[in-house]
Design a protein around this motif. Sequence first.
Motif, PDB file in Angstrom:
ATOM      1  N   GLU A 176      10.200  -1.087   5.095  1.00  9.67           N
ATOM      2  CA  GLU A 176      11.484  -1.790   5.023  1.00  9.67           C
ATOM      3  C   GLU A 176      11.770  -2.539   6.324  1.00  9.67           C
ATOM      4  O   GLU A 176      12.274  -3.664   6.312  1.00  9.67           O
ATOM      5  CB  GLU A 176      12.606  -0.798   4.737  1.00  9.67           C
ATOM      6  CG  GLU A 176      13.934  -1.502   4.549  1.00  9.67           C
ATOM      7  CD  GLU A 176      15.010  -0.567   4.056  1.00  9.67           C
ATOM      8  OE1 GLU A 176      14.766   0.640   4.052  1.00  9.67           O
ATOM      9  OE2 GLU A 176      16.077  -1.069   3.692  1.00  9.67           O
ATOM     10  N   ARG A 177      11.467  -1.870   7.453  1.00  6.30           N
ATOM     11  CA  ARG A 177      11.690  -2.538   8.732  1.00  6.30           C
ATOM     12  C   ARG A 177      10.806  -3.775   8.861  1.00  6.30           C
ATOM     13  O   ARG A 177      11.221  -4.795   9.412  1.00  6.30           O
ATOM     14  CB  ARG A 177      11.409  -1.562   9.879  1.00  6.30           C
ATOM     15  CG  ARG A 177      12.496  -0.531  10.050  1.00  6.30           C
ATOM     16  CD  ARG A 177      12.134   0.512  11.083  1.00  6.30           C
ATOM     17  NE  ARG A 177      13.008   1.653  10.977  1.00  6.30           N
ATOM     18  CZ  ARG A 177      14.205   1.739  11.586  1.00  6.30           C
ATOM     19  NH1 ARG A 177      14.630   0.752  12.319  1.00  6.30           N
ATOM     20  NH2 ARG A 177      14.958   2.807  11.441  1.00  6.30           N
ATOM     21  N   VAL A 230      21.120  -6.875   8.585  1.00  2.00           N
ATOM     22  CA  VAL A 230      19.907  -7.693   8.668  1.00  2.00           C
ATOM     23  C   VAL A 230      19.822  -8.667   7.500  1.00  2.00           C
ATOM     24  O   VAL A 230      19.585  -9.865   7.687  1.00  2.00           O
ATOM     25  CB  VAL A 230      18.659  -6.791   8.712  1.00  2.00           C
ATOM     26  CG1 VAL A 230      17.399  -7.605   8.462  1.00  2.00           C
ATOM     27  CG2 VAL A 230      18.566  -6.094  10.052  1.00  2.00           C
ATOM     28  N   TRP A 231      20.062  -8.140   6.295  1.00  2.00           N
ATOM     29  CA  TRP A 231      19.904  -9.035   5.145  1.00  2.00           C
ATOM     30  C   TRP A 231      21.003 -10.082   5.093  1.00  2.00           C
ATOM     31  O   TRP A 231      20.774 -11.213   4.659  1.00  2.00           O
ATOM     32  CB  TRP A 231      19.835  -8.238   3.846  1.00  2.00           C
ATOM     33  CG  TRP A 231      18.550  -7.463   3.727  1.00  2.00           C
ATOM     34  CD1 TRP A 231      18.419  -6.122   3.585  1.00  2.00           C
ATOM     35  CD2 TRP A 231      17.220  -7.983   3.770  1.00  2.00           C
ATOM     36  NE1 TRP A 231      17.101  -5.755   3.544  1.00  2.00           N
ATOM     37  CE2 TRP A 231      16.331  -6.884   3.654  1.00  2.00           C
ATOM     38  CE3 TRP A 231      16.686  -9.246   3.910  1.00  2.00           C
ATOM     39  CZ2 TRP A 231      14.950  -7.037   3.664  1.00  2.00           C
ATOM     40  CZ3 TRP A 231      15.306  -9.393   3.919  1.00  2.00           C
ATOM     41  CH2 TRP A 231      14.459  -8.300   3.798  1.00  2.00           C
ATOM     42  N   ILE A 258      21.157 -17.048   7.995  1.00  2.00           N
ATOM     43  CA  ILE A 258      20.213 -17.946   8.672  1.00  2.00           C
ATOM     44  C   ILE A 258      19.484 -18.808   7.649  1.00  2.00           C
ATOM     45  O   ILE A 258      19.294 -20.015   7.826  1.00  2.00           O
ATOM     46  CB  ILE A 258      19.214 -17.127   9.516  1.00  2.00           C
ATOM     47  CG1 ILE A 258      19.952 -16.476  10.682  1.00  2.00           C
ATOM     48  CG2 ILE A 258      18.083 -18.002  10.036  1.00  2.00           C
ATOM     49  CD1 ILE A 258      19.107 -15.482  11.462  1.00  2.00           C
ATOM     50  N   LEU A 275      22.383  -1.185   9.003  1.00  2.00           N
ATOM     51  CA  LEU A 275      21.364  -2.091   9.538  1.00  2.00           C
ATOM     52  C   LEU A 275      20.832  -2.997   8.431  1.00  2.00           C
ATOM     53  O   LEU A 275      20.650  -4.214   8.624  1.00  2.00           O
ATOM     54  CB  LEU A 275      20.222  -1.257  10.133  1.00  2.00           C
ATOM     55  CG  LEU A 275      19.037  -2.061  10.654  1.00  2.00           C
ATOM     56  CD1 LEU A 275      19.442  -2.851  11.887  1.00  2.00           C
ATOM     57  CD2 LEU A 275      17.861  -1.152  10.985  1.00  2.00           C
ATOM     58  N   GLY A 297      12.196 -10.944   6.997  1.00  2.00           N
ATOM     59  CA  GLY A 297      13.344 -11.701   6.495  1.00  2.00           C
ATOM     60  C   GLY A 297      14.132 -12.351   7.603  1.00  2.00           C
ATOM     61  O   GLY A 297      14.649 -13.458   7.451  1.00  2.00           O
ATOM     62  N   LEU A 298      14.225 -11.646   8.732  1.00  2.00           N
ATOM     63  CA  LEU A 298      15.056 -12.148   9.818  1.00  2.00           C
ATOM     64  C   LEU A 298      14.324 -13.185  10.673  1.00  2.00           C
ATOM     65  O   LEU A 298      14.948 -14.103  11.200  1.00  2.00           O
ATOM     66  CB  LEU A 298      15.481 -10.971  10.713  1.00  2.00           C
ATOM     67  CG  LEU A 298      16.745 -11.139  11.539  1.00  2.00           C
ATOM     68  CD1 LEU A 298      17.916 -11.492  10.646  1.00  2.00           C
ATOM     69  CD2 LEU A 298      17.048  -9.866  12.298  1.00  2.00           C
ATOM     70  N   ALA A 356      22.426 -11.302   7.823  1.00  2.00           N
ATOM     71  CA  ALA A 356      22.043 -12.278   8.846  1.00  2.00           C
ATOM     72  C   ALA A 356      20.904 -13.164   8.348  1.00  2.00           C
ATOM     73  O   ALA A 356      20.919 -14.387   8.542  1.00  2.00           O
ATOM     74  CB  ALA A 356      21.628 -11.554  10.126  1.00  2.00           C
ATOM     75  N   ALA A 357      19.925 -12.519   7.689  1.00  2.00           N
ATOM     76  CA  ALA A 357      18.794 -13.305   7.173  1.00  2.00           C
ATOM     77  C   ALA A 357      19.278 -14.320   6.136  1.00  2.00           C
ATOM     78  O   ALA A 357      18.845 -15.481   6.138  1.00  2.00           O
ATOM     79  CB  ALA A 357      17.754 -12.377   6.562  1.00  2.00           C
ATOM     80  N   LEU A 387       9.826  -5.586   6.357  1.00  2.00           N
ATOM     81  CA  LEU A 387      10.443  -6.594   5.495  1.00  2.00           C
ATOM     82  C   LEU A 387      11.663  -7.217   6.166  1.00  2.00           C
ATOM     83  O   LEU A 387      11.902  -8.426   6.060  1.00  2.00           O
ATOM     84  CB  LEU A 387      10.857  -5.956   4.168  1.00  2.00           C
ATOM     85  CG  LEU A 387       9.718  -5.712   3.181  1.00  2.00           C
ATOM     86  CD1 LEU A 387      10.242  -4.969   1.958  1.00  2.00           C
ATOM     87  CD2 LEU A 387       9.083  -7.034   2.764  1.00  2.00           C
ATOM     88  N   MET A 388      12.434  -6.358   6.868  1.00  2.00           N
ATOM     89  CA  MET A 388      13.607  -6.881   7.571  1.00  2.00           C
ATOM     90  C   MET A 388      13.195  -7.891   8.641  1.00  2.00           C
ATOM     91  O   MET A 388      13.792  -8.964   8.769  1.00  2.00           O
ATOM     92  CB  MET A 388      14.368  -5.735   8.231  1.00  2.00           C
ATOM     93  CG  MET A 388      15.200  -4.912   7.285  1.00  2.00           C
ATOM     94  SD  MET A 388      16.023  -3.605   8.198  1.00  2.00           S
ATOM     95  CE  MET A 388      16.911  -2.806   6.872  1.00  2.00           C
TER      96      MET A 388
END
Lengths: 201, 479
Positions: free
Chosen positions: A6-7, B305-306, B312, B301, A13-14, B308-309, A9-10
């Motif tokens: 998951e991290r 994160v999602w 963005i 988190l 994604g980021l 923010a993603a 994937l994060m």
Amino acid sequence: MKHVRERFLMAAGLLGLPALIVVFGILPQIERSRKLRAQIQTAHDEFKVLPQFTPLSHAEKEQLEDPAAPWRFRLPVIVGDRARLDHYHRVIGELQDTLRARGIAARGMRSSWDPIKASFSVPGGMGADPKALLPAQDAPELKVKGWVLEVDVPGATSQLFHGLGTVHRVGPILEPVGLRWEAGPEIREQKLLLRNLVLVP
Amino acid sequence: MTAALRLASPPFTLVLQDQGAQLWEGEGRLLAELPEVAPGPERRRQWGELLARALPGKAKVQILFAHSRLEVDCQDVPYLSPRERRDVAQRVVGLSDSAEPKNVGFALDVDPFAEGGHQFWVARHPEWEMHDCVAALEFAGTSLVFATAWQRAFQVAIPEEHPTGLYLALEAGLGRLLLFHGRGLQLMRAFQLPGIDPGNLDEATGELLTEMVAEECTRTLQFVKQKYRNLRFEDLQIVGLGDPPVHLVERLGRGLRLAVKVLAPDLSAFLVRGMAIERDRRDGLNLVPIEIQDALKLRLLRVTVWTAAAAIGVLLGGAWWLLRADGARLEQDLAQAQVAKLQRQRLVAEAEQAGRQRLGAIRLQRAQERQKTSTEQLARLGALLFDVPQGISLETVDVSQVPGDPLRFRFQVAGSAVSGRAFSVGPLADYVARLGRHPGMRLQPLREVSVSDRTPLRGQALGATEMAITRFQLQGVTP
């Protein structure tokens, strides 16, 4: 190693997704826009100033394109000795006729033109067709060339000015470029200097 | 991360008591009573059903441990790192006699009144209790966001910090006396108030409350004097009683020399405020199991994160779309520019063609103009040169065009002037002056002027002034 997938994937994604959008979406578009702007600027720069001119009317075009138009024979194109001799004969003849019509009989004429060397008979070959003058007068590669004709005018001084006022009637362009006058107890001469212009390749 | 758990709206509060539990809404008002049920599946099911009926779906819930099974220890300590805090907390928990697994929470406060400058709070309660609560909340479709000790919530809610403070917390049927030294809890004594509701006192219950509170205070103060000889306090601050009975004020003032002050009239609102403060602290005392906290942090988190993603992505997508639209507009502009370029090329070609076609006629026109101008200028100059004053005889006149533009003529005149009755060169001077007045005339200095005696002919009688002749040559240029 908890939630590693998951991290990952994060992080993807980021960071990965925006990077993909930037690399494959935004940067090519910026480059494309830059090229288009440069092309537009080039297209503008190539022809910044519009030419100002009056288009040819139909009548003017016909007159300009007519090889037998009278204006062409005032400033003719001379190609070769035959045409030159023909033109010489024509200038002298027309000038004599014009002066004679005004009551002036020229005593003689001298010219500065190059000696003419030709094998054909004179004036039997003088009847060259004026339409055969080549090339066309609108050719920019033609050069204007002049030669001077000295005309001995008899009579009083007033005849000299009379003749001067007559030369514009001659078909070929004759531009007065000078005069010579001399008088003494035993001599009296007056001459008009005329320059004829022709076009040569 | 704790600060990140701040909630947009205050969560509901589940208050665990010795007998059953209460459910408060966000402001501390009672929402539901949960009966005492045997721990385990039965409690989970019954409480879960009650919570499901009382709470909206996906509600946020915090737990306040207010029962006697909760143990709280405070120690004066120097600064402890997070790892040291965990170690100290484990040692404190290990000192207890019970082998029952405990759910532990701890917090380190800066405390100027503590030795070492810090106060370390450790709270613990049976682990099964938290499991039951979490299961019941999950059963109700809600989520646990925070849990803390009653004593901790009370201490955090105290607005002013004193070296020593004695507080009385009152609620229906129950009273608590708390003694704080700095930020550390020194003593808490709970006592029953059977049949007494502080929010609804009459004469009889007021007197009864006075008696019971005075007695508890007396006992407590005796204990404090024996155990903490250096602690001094002059007032008793009450929470949960808006208007203390007169008897209570007089009794405590006269007998125990304690001034009664009201700190807050509503105990539940006071505790909810304390929980909110503690919940927002970075390292507050949180009894939520670490795995749930981790799950909450992970969820937060994940959302962050999602979000923010997505933000963005939307921004970059918007930028890409705008650039694409700009590119399409530029393509149109380029097409127009190329069309304009072709039109201009065509126009230039037409202009060149027209110029080329007109070239012969233009040449002729220029030649005719020059012929006309030259004729006029030569005629004018000739008339000027030949118009001589009386006494001048011209011998030669030579006029020739000066090559190039503008059109000009150079002339040379030779002649003679016969002396008149006046000055001998007078006619020549008149002639030269007349020429000089011609516009644009540039005369060169007279050359070869010679004045000579005139030889009289035989039989002629000449006067003194008729005896000379002047020969001259003059040159000039005129436009």
